[in-house]
Design a protein around this motif. Sequence first.
Motif, PDB file in Angstrom:
ATOM      1  N   UNK A 127       1.225  -0.972  -0.222  1.00  0.00           N
ATOM      2  CA  UNK A 127      -0.492   0.159   0.222  1.00  0.00           C
ATOM      3  C   UNK A 127       0.583   1.246  -0.249  1.00  0.00           C
ATOM      4  N   UNK A 128      -0.013   2.337  -0.378  1.00  0.00           N
ATOM      5  CA  UNK A 128       1.273   3.818  -0.447  1.00  0.00           C
ATOM      6  C   UNK A 128       0.112   4.705  -0.558  1.00  0.00           C
ATOM      7  N   UNK A 129      -0.027   5.355   0.332  1.00  0.00           N
ATOM      8  CA  UNK A 129      -0.827   6.656   0.769  1.00  0.00           C
ATOM      9  C   UNK A 129      -0.493   7.674   1.340  1.00  0.00           C
ATOM     10  N   UNK A 130      -1.185   8.770   1.220  1.00  0.00           N
ATOM     11  CA  UNK A 130      -0.166  10.052   1.980  1.00  0.00           C
ATOM     12  C   UNK A 130      -1.316  10.563   3.392  1.00  0.00           C
ATOM     13  N   UNK A 131      -0.718  10.915   4.690  1.00  0.00           N
ATOM     14  CA  UNK A 131      -1.506  11.014   5.873  1.00  0.00           C
ATOM     15  C   UNK A 131      -0.178  11.326   6.372  1.00  0.00           C
ATOM     16  N   UNK A 132      -1.074  13.127   6.920  1.00  0.00           N
ATOM     17  CA  UNK A 132      -0.560  13.622   7.520  1.00  0.00           C
ATOM     18  C   UNK A 132       1.120  14.416   6.981  1.00  0.00           C
ATOM     19  N   UNK A 191       7.386   2.039   5.506  1.00  0.00           N
ATOM     20  CA  UNK A 191       8.460   3.284   5.449  1.00  0.00           C
ATOM     21  C   UNK A 191       7.567   4.791   5.523  1.00  0.00           C
ATOM     22  N   UNK A 192       7.782   5.370   6.286  1.00  0.00           N
ATOM     23  CA  UNK A 192       6.728   6.620   6.265  1.00  0.00           C
ATOM     24  C   UNK A 192       7.986   7.839   5.891  1.00  0.00           C
ATOM     25  N   UNK A 193       8.079   9.217   5.260  1.00  0.00           N
ATOM     26  CA  UNK A 193       8.899   9.835   4.488  1.00  0.00           C
ATOM     27  C   UNK A 193       8.541  10.984   4.160  1.00  0.00           C
TER      28      UNK A 193
END
Length: 196
Positions: A127-132, A191-193
């Motif tokens: 999964x790949x998403x944008x959050x905050x 991985x969060x970036x």
Amino acid sequence: MHRFKNDMMVVTAILRTQGRQLTDERAKTALMNTTNRVLVMSRVHQRLRVGSEAKPVVDTHEFIAGLYEDLKASLVDLQPITVESHLEAHTLAHENAVAVGLIINEAVTNALKYAFPEERPGTVSVSFRQHEGEFILQVKDDGTGFTPQREPREGGQGGLGSKLMNAMAQQLGGRLVLEPDRGALGTIVQVSFPAR
């Protein structure tokens, strides 16, 4: 691009030739893994080009879905594994897309190598998403999970694959976490970036 592709083919041929000359099985396996990483890097770069020009930004849905299909065709079809993807469409700089592609390859390959022994069926999802203000890439499997020898770890303190994923996460200005799936069998690589 043509020169890059030829260079990758030469490197791969050299590694394969060297591998055939080795008698030590651990060394052969390590060299085979290196060869596969070179092939993946070549595949990632091919996906990031249109004609002879590199794309300055990449659509994450299109890029990750294509890479995942490549992995599915070359690895997953050999095992009774279901693959899923849940991908949002965002724009990502070319160099960040390379790092994301290499992380996905390592995480999916590791899941297929270690999570499903003896042809055990299972599922691997990306999964790949944008959050905050952050992009979050997650590769999750419902395999055998961590054993005492494979403790959860943050920052990729482990084998070469974990170290590579950690290096790519740092290149993205982010963080890598490997952990068991809470309340279920399996492993999560996340991985969060910054989404900039």
